[in-house]
Scaffold this motif. Structure first.
Motif, PDB file in Angstrom:
ATOM      1  N   UNK A 118      38.765   5.012 -44.939  1.00 59.58           N
ATOM      2  CA  UNK A 118      39.898   5.006 -45.679  1.00 59.58           C
ATOM      3  C   UNK A 118      39.630   5.961 -47.059  1.00 59.58           C
ATOM      4  N   UNK A 119      40.407   6.504 -47.515  1.00 56.84           N
ATOM      5  CA  UNK A 119      40.226   7.552 -48.984  1.00 56.84           C
ATOM      6  C   UNK A 119      41.338   7.654 -49.491  1.00 56.84           C
ATOM      7  N   UNK A 120      41.035   7.767 -50.987  1.00 58.01           N
ATOM      8  CA  UNK A 120      42.166   8.055 -51.728  1.00 58.01           C
ATOM      9  C   UNK A 120      41.913   9.213 -52.612  1.00 58.01           C
ATOM     10  N   UNK A 121      42.829  10.053 -52.773  1.00 59.34           N
ATOM     11  CA  UNK A 121      42.724  11.345 -53.351  1.00 59.34           C
ATOM     12  C   UNK A 121      42.264  11.201 -54.912  1.00 59.34           C
ATOM     13  N   UNK A 122      42.484  10.152 -55.550  1.00 57.18           N
ATOM     14  CA  UNK A 122      41.754   9.859 -56.903  1.00 57.18           C
ATOM     15  C   UNK A 122      42.621  10.357 -58.303  1.00 57.18           C
ATOM     16  N   UNK A 123      42.441  10.584 -59.223  1.00 61.26           N
ATOM     17  CA  UNK A 123      42.862  10.988 -60.387  1.00 61.26           C
ATOM     18  C   UNK A 123      43.228  12.700 -60.339  1.00 61.26           C
ATOM     19  N   UNK A 124      42.227  13.405 -59.747  1.00 60.93           N
ATOM     20  CA  UNK A 124      42.119  14.795 -59.502  1.00 60.93           C
ATOM     21  C   UNK A 124      43.426  15.163 -58.368  1.00 60.93           C
ATOM     22  N   UNK A 125      43.485  14.263 -57.668  1.00 56.95           N
ATOM     23  CA  UNK A 125      44.597  14.727 -56.723  1.00 56.95           C
ATOM     24  C   UNK A 125      43.969  15.121 -55.301  1.00 56.95           C
ATOM     25  N   UNK A 126      42.636  14.983 -55.276  1.00 57.41           N
ATOM     26  CA  UNK A 126      41.983  15.561 -53.942  1.00 57.41           C
ATOM     27  C   UNK A 126      40.673  14.951 -53.904  1.00 57.41           C
ATOM     28  N   UNK A 127      40.364  14.617 -52.596  1.00 54.90           N
ATOM     29  CA  UNK A 127      39.104  13.911 -52.395  1.00 54.90           C
ATOM     30  C   UNK A 127      38.118  14.593 -51.523  1.00 54.90           C
ATOM     31  N   UNK A 128      36.923  15.200 -52.062  1.00 54.03           N
ATOM     32  CA  UNK A 128      36.001  15.970 -51.094  1.00 54.03           C
ATOM     33  C   UNK A 128      35.882  15.161 -49.744  1.00 54.03           C
ATOM     34  N   UNK A 129      36.117  15.738 -48.504  1.00 54.90           N
ATOM     35  CA  UNK A 129      35.910  15.061 -47.487  1.00 54.90           C
ATOM     36  C   UNK A 129      34.626  15.561 -46.788  1.00 54.90           C
ATOM     37  N   UNK A 130      34.453  16.816 -46.858  1.00 56.51           N
ATOM     38  CA  UNK A 130      33.473  17.672 -46.037  1.00 56.51           C
ATOM     39  C   UNK A 130      33.340  18.894 -46.504  1.00 56.51           C
ATOM     40  N   UNK A 131      32.148  19.631 -46.168  1.00 58.01           N
ATOM     41  CA  UNK A 131      31.807  20.975 -46.583  1.00 58.01           C
ATOM     42  C   UNK A 131      31.670  21.756 -45.222  1.00 58.01           C
ATOM     43  N   UNK A 132      32.124  23.087 -45.212  1.00 58.08           N
ATOM     44  CA  UNK A 132      32.043  23.660 -43.996  1.00 58.08           C
ATOM     45  C   UNK A 132      31.207  25.145 -44.409  1.00 58.08           C
ATOM     46  N   UNK A 133      30.338  25.403 -43.546  1.00 59.22           N
ATOM     47  CA  UNK A 133      29.391  26.587 -43.971  1.00 59.22           C
ATOM     48  C   UNK A 133      29.349  27.621 -42.746  1.00 59.22           C
TER      49      UNK A 133
END
Length: 300
Positions: free
Chosen positions: A83-98
């Motif tokens: 489970x995740x919450x976007x937090x105060x910034x309004x977005x949560x880093x979930x992954x990076x794609x290269x």
């Protein structure tokens, strides 16, 4: 929060055709020329996947495969089922794609569309699972075959990630005799007899019933699962208890409740004697979880 799906590698659950399903998403989105890809070229880039609404992450193997097929690499910051919450910034880093710029954009929309829907289903499934556990109900929360054509494998997978049962996967998984089968055959007894003659011992038979009298006919005919359709909560629980009492020591069967069940109305159905509750709402009109994929600007 503990994950409801405990697998060493979730992709091991999937059938042999799942990568071809992913290929079809890419084929659909780029059926001819990739004009935008021509514009951005092949410079090496990194894109960050952001979760922008609260939810449960689901669809990791499919997301990975989309980008694998366009020669990109995914690095996850979260685990499947978390489970995740976007937090105060309004977005949560979930992954990076290269990968190359045009490749990232080739995979972006198919991957995000899948992830948004899979995570939406898993999120609703998780809430239903928590509701069941909160009330101490020992039965099974299940989905249905009310899935999106061509996308069922993802939707059923997301149910498992969320911690609920998939119900039957397709028409070959179990014999379910609904009102149309009974009307076409002439009777519940005749329909069950015909089903048993072809399904043999290996397949369970479920019969949709509109009343206790129909349920009794189905039980007497040898049905394994009785679906009491469109009962209200107290009516379902009372009927289930009556049938279990009447056939105690004589027949073994499960009672399933179905028809219009939602998170908001399910509590009265969580009663003794009810074994399964199936929800079309797990896949129909389920809110998606908002994700975005943002290529990071090059530093000067």
């Amino acid at each position: 929060m503990a994950h409801c799906l405990t697998l060493g590698d979730p992709s091991h659950l999937l059938p042999t055709n799942w990568k071809r399903v992913v290929s079809s998403w890419l084929d659909e989105d780029t059926p001819s020329f990739d004009y935008g890809g021509f514009v951005v070229g092949e410079s090496e880039q990194v894109a960050i996947l952001y979760g922008k609404a609260p939810g449960v992450l689901a669809g990791v193997p499919f997301f990975n495969e989309v980008f694998h097929q366009v020669d990109c690499r995914v690095e996850w910051k979260m685990k499947e089922g978390e489970s995740f919450e976007p937090g105060p910034s309004g977005k949560k880093e979930v992954a990076r794609v290269y990968g190359k710029a045009r490749s990232l954009l080739l995979g972006e929309r198919p991957a995000l569309n899948m992830l948004a829907r899979a995570s939406g289903i898993a999120t609703r499934a998780r809430r239903l699972r928590q509701l069941k556990d909160k009330h101490g109900w020992q039965g099974v929360i299940a989905g249905t075959r009310k899935t999106t054509p061509g996308f069922r494998i993802v939707e059923k997978y997301a149910m498992l990630v969320g911690g609920v049962d998939t119900h039957r996967a397709d028409l070959s998984s179990m014999i379910m005799l609904k009102d149309n089968h009974v009307w076409a055959t002439g009777s519940i007894t005749g329909a069950v007899k015909a089903a048993r003659s072809t399904g043999g011992f290996a397949l369970k038979i479920e019969v949709e019933c509109q009343s206790e009298a129909e349920a009794e006919e189905a039980i007497d005919a040898g049905a394994d699962i009785i679906m009491l359709d469109n009962f209200d909560g107290p009516g379902l629980v009372a009927a289930a208890q009556n049938l279990k009492k009447k056939y105690a020591g004589k027949r073994m069967f499960l009672i399933e409740g179905s028809g219009g069940l939602t998170e908001e109305n399910v509590v009265p159905y969580l009663g003794e004697g009810v074994d399964v509750l199936s929800f079309g709402s797990l896949t129909q009109s389920v809110p998606h979880i908002d994700f975005s994929l943002k290529v990071q600007p090059k530093k000067a």
